[in-house]
Design a protein around this motif. Structure first.
Motif, PDB file in Angstrom:
ATOM      1  N   HIS A 206     -30.806 -40.173 -36.774  1.00 17.65           N
ATOM      2  CA  HIS A 206     -32.055 -39.498 -36.424  1.00 17.65           C
ATOM      3  C   HIS A 206     -32.992 -40.453 -35.689  1.00 17.65           C
ATOM      4  CE1 HIS A 206     -30.593 -36.671 -39.496  1.00 17.65           C
ATOM      5  NE2 HIS A 206     -31.387 -35.785 -38.936  1.00 17.65           N
ATOM      6  N   ASP A 207     -32.396 -41.379 -34.972  1.00 17.51           N
ATOM      7  CA  ASP A 207     -33.174 -42.368 -34.241  1.00 17.51           C
ATOM      8  C   ASP A 207     -33.001 -42.097 -32.753  1.00 17.51           C
ATOM      9  OD1 ASP A 207     -34.209 -44.629 -32.975  1.00 17.51           O
ATOM     10  OD2 ASP A 207     -33.513 -45.995 -34.525  1.00 17.51           O
ATOM     11  N   PRO A 208     -34.073 -41.708 -32.053  1.00 17.08           N
ATOM     12  CA  PRO A 208     -33.963 -41.409 -30.613  1.00 17.08           C
ATOM     13  C   PRO A 208     -33.385 -42.556 -29.803  1.00 17.08           C
ATOM     14  CG  PRO A 208     -36.095 -40.708 -31.466  1.00 17.08           C
ATOM     15  CD  PRO A 208     -35.447 -41.499 -32.561  1.00 17.08           C
ATOM     16  N   ARG A 209     -33.534 -43.792 -30.284  1.00 17.49           N
ATOM     17  CA  ARG A 209     -32.970 -44.932 -29.562  1.00 17.49           C
ATOM     18  C   ARG A 209     -31.444 -44.894 -29.558  1.00 17.49           C
ATOM     19  NH1 ARG A 209     -35.304 -49.850 -32.721  1.00 17.49           N
ATOM     20  NH2 ARG A 209     -34.608 -48.445 -34.390  1.00 17.49           N
ATOM     21  N   LEU A 210     -30.872 -44.247 -30.570  1.00 16.17           N
ATOM     22  CA  LEU A 210     -29.425 -44.088 -30.654  1.00 16.17           C
ATOM     23  C   LEU A 210     -28.989 -42.744 -30.097  1.00 16.17           C
ATOM     24  CD1 LEU A 210     -28.695 -45.384 -34.291  1.00 16.17           C
ATOM     25  CD2 LEU A 210     -28.806 -46.704 -32.172  1.00 16.17           C
ATOM     26  N   ASP A 211     -29.703 -41.690 -30.516  1.00 17.53           N
ATOM     27  CA  ASP A 211     -29.254 -40.325 -30.237  1.00 17.53           C
ATOM     28  C   ASP A 211     -29.214 -39.996 -28.751  1.00 17.53           C
ATOM     29  OD1 ASP A 211     -29.445 -40.333 -32.931  1.00 17.53           O
ATOM     30  OD2 ASP A 211     -30.853 -38.672 -33.096  1.00 17.53           O
TER      31      ASP A 211
ATOM     32  N   ARG B 242     -35.293 -33.215 -29.241  1.00 24.03           N
ATOM     33  CA  ARG B 242     -34.184 -33.946 -28.628  1.00 24.03           C
ATOM     34  C   ARG B 242     -33.840 -33.358 -27.258  1.00 24.03           C
ATOM     35  NH1 ARG B 242     -30.267 -33.374 -32.491  1.00 24.03           N
ATOM     36  NH2 ARG B 242     -30.771 -35.328 -33.552  1.00 24.03           N
ATOM     37  N   LEU B 243     -33.883 -32.034 -27.147  1.00 22.84           N
ATOM     38  CA  LEU B 243     -33.607 -31.399 -25.860  1.00 22.84           C
ATOM     39  C   LEU B 243     -34.596 -31.875 -24.804  1.00 22.84           C
ATOM     40  CD1 LEU B 243     -32.707 -27.675 -26.691  1.00 22.84           C
ATOM     41  CD2 LEU B 243     -31.168 -29.522 -25.991  1.00 22.84           C
ATOM     42  N   GLY B 244     -35.865 -31.967 -25.200  1.00 24.19           N
ATOM     43  CA  GLY B 244     -36.876 -32.438 -24.248  1.00 24.19           C
ATOM     44  C   GLY B 244     -36.583 -33.855 -23.796  1.00 24.19           C
ATOM     45  N   ARG B 245     -36.183 -34.721 -24.725  1.00 31.70           N
ATOM     46  CA  ARG B 245     -35.859 -36.104 -24.390  1.00 31.70           C
ATOM     47  C   ARG B 245     -34.641 -36.177 -23.471  1.00 31.70           C
ATOM     48  NH1 ARG B 245     -38.214 -40.019 -27.727  1.00 31.70           N
ATOM     49  NH2 ARG B 245     -39.521 -39.172 -29.394  1.00 31.70           N
ATOM     50  N   LEU B 246     -33.649 -35.322 -23.753  1.00 26.12           N
ATOM     51  CA  LEU B 246     -32.449 -35.320 -22.923  1.00 26.12           C
ATOM     52  C   LEU B 246     -32.751 -34.838 -21.505  1.00 26.12           C
ATOM     53  CD1 LEU B 246     -29.882 -33.999 -25.549  1.00 26.12           C
ATOM     54  CD2 LEU B 246     -29.865 -36.265 -24.476  1.00 26.12           C
TER      55      LEU B 246
ATOM     56  N   VAL C 231     -30.412 -35.176 -18.143  1.00 21.73           N
ATOM     57  CA  VAL C 231     -29.244 -34.367 -18.523  1.00 21.73           C
ATOM     58  C   VAL C 231     -29.441 -32.953 -17.998  1.00 21.73           C
ATOM     59  CG1 VAL C 231     -27.843 -33.508 -20.436  1.00 21.73           C
ATOM     60  CG2 VAL C 231     -28.882 -35.800 -20.553  1.00 21.73           C
ATOM     61  N   THR C 232     -28.443 -32.417 -17.339  1.00 18.61           N
ATOM     62  CA  THR C 232     -28.558 -31.104 -16.705  1.00 18.61           C
ATOM     63  C   THR C 232     -28.466 -29.969 -17.725  1.00 18.61           C
ATOM     64  OG1 THR C 232     -26.178 -30.885 -16.339  1.00 18.61           O
ATOM     65  CG2 THR C 232     -27.467 -32.044 -14.637  1.00 18.61           C
ATOM     66  N   ALA C 233     -28.888 -28.789 -17.287  1.00 20.07           N
ATOM     67  CA  ALA C 233     -28.835 -27.617 -18.158  1.00 20.07           C
ATOM     68  C   ALA C 233     -27.400 -27.261 -18.524  1.00 20.07           C
ATOM     69  CB  ALA C 233     -29.517 -26.433 -17.469  1.00 20.07           C
TER      70      ALA C 233
END
Length: 350
Positions: free
Chosen positions: A231-236, A263-267, A272-274
């Motif tokens: 649950h760490d954005p630095r890893l995920d 997470r979707l927003g960060r991706l 990252v494409t749709a």
């Protein structure tokens, strides 16, 4: 066949004679696909070729093969009362090749090599001839074919599907354990060496590294699954970015729905494409209702299996049609002709 290689290799090492029974043809509904195998010696039995309805008869054929050194193919089904083999009680029929493996034989050497390659996860092309004078001969990779006109089946050895688990959390411990039990080649990656230890993950490859850096070095394919449980954005986010750009057949991430939305927003912000995001299974797993680590691991693996086979994940009792929808087949859709391997007609068994 992979499930019987370990005991078979041990019998080769100790010079014990044994026999291997392998499903080489399937018609209709059958519980085990082509390539399923059972190995028999005076030390025991491992593996199976059906749901239990013909194992006793196959065991006897294996004992005969050990005693006589004879290779045979037999069709198993039930009789319609006039001596006609109609199928197993599940509605299908199977052809089973039984071959002896004597100490010091070429077959024994082949089994030992297959077990060695399987343990090392070395992909190996293994073909088994199921007709002709050389019936029962196993060919590894590009070995010279003694009978090019014979029918054969190809059996997967040494290439277990991969399961890469990102985040050495407690859920990962259960997932790695169950994944290994399913025959997956499990890797757990986490940069925190205090959590990523061999003791916590017996049987898995444990990698102390940043997950995205590790994934960048791996060759993934459609049978590979990547499960992000941290649950760490630095890893995920970096790990998911790599996984979604890879050919991996399954990419999932653990977290609540709010975590998923964040997470979707960060991706998206990471480029990252749709279409790539549409591949993401998040929140991860099927709705089984459990919450413990083991129950969660089961729900994740259930989703991986369902995705791999294009299944719905619904209750079988609520569906119609065949239970086993994707049975493997030999290189011929026709039933194997057994007479070329065994003299005389073959009798269907109840």
């Amino acid at each position: 066949m992979r499930e019987i290689l370990t005991p078979a290799a041990e019998w080769v090492r100790t010079g014990r004679p044994f026999a291997i029974a392998t499903v080489v043809g399937v018609a209709g509904s059958a519980p085990r696909p082509v390539g399923s195998s059972m190995v028999v010696s005076d030390a025991g039995v491992f593996g199976n070729v059906s749901g239990g309805c013909v194992e006793g008869a196959v065991f006897e054929r294996c004992l005969d093969a050990i005693a006589t050194g004879t290779v045979s193919v037999e069709s198993f089904g039930y009789s319609d009362g006039d001596g006609l083999a109609v199928g197993l009680t599940c509605g299908g029929s199977i052809d089973v090749l039984v071959r002896p493996v004597a100490p010091g034989s070429d077959a024994a050497a082949t089994i030992a090599l297959l077990a060695e390659r399987d343990a090392a996860a070395v992909p190996t092309r293994f073909r088994l001839l199921v007709s002709g004078p050389q019936c029962g001969t196993g060919l590894i990779d590009d070995a010279t074919d003694p009978d090019p006109g014979a029918r054969s089946i190809e059996i997967e050895v040494g290439a277990a599907p991969r399961l890469i688990v990102v985040g050495a959390v407690e859920f990962a411990v259960a997932l790695a354990r169950l994944g290994s039990a399913l025959g997956l080649r499990v890797s757990v990656v986490d940069p925190r060496e205090v959590f990523a230890t061999d003791e916590r993950f017996p049987g898995a490859e444990v990698v102390v590294d940043w997950p995205d850096r590790y994934l960048a070095t791996q060759t993934l394919d459609g049978r590979s699954a990547v499960c992000v449980l941290s649950h760490d954005p630095r890893l995920d986010v970096p790990a998911l970015r790599w996984a979604l750009a890879s050919p991996a057949g399954y990419v999932g991430a653990m977290g609540s729905r709010s975590t998923h939305d964040d997470r979707l927003g960060r991706l998206r912000a990471a480029g990252v494409t749709a279409s790539a995001l549409a591949r993401l299974r998040s929140p991860i797993g099927l709705d089984l209702g459990g919450s413990s680590a083991a129950e969660t691991a089961l729900s994740i693996l259930a989703e991986i299996i369902a995705d791999r086979h294009g299944a719905t994940g619904q209750r079988l009792s609520a569906l119609a049609g065949p239970i086993h929808g994707g049975a493997a087949r030999s290189d011929s859709e026709q039933p194997v002709a057994p007479a070329v391997c065994a003299p005389g007609p073959l009798t269907a068994r109840p």
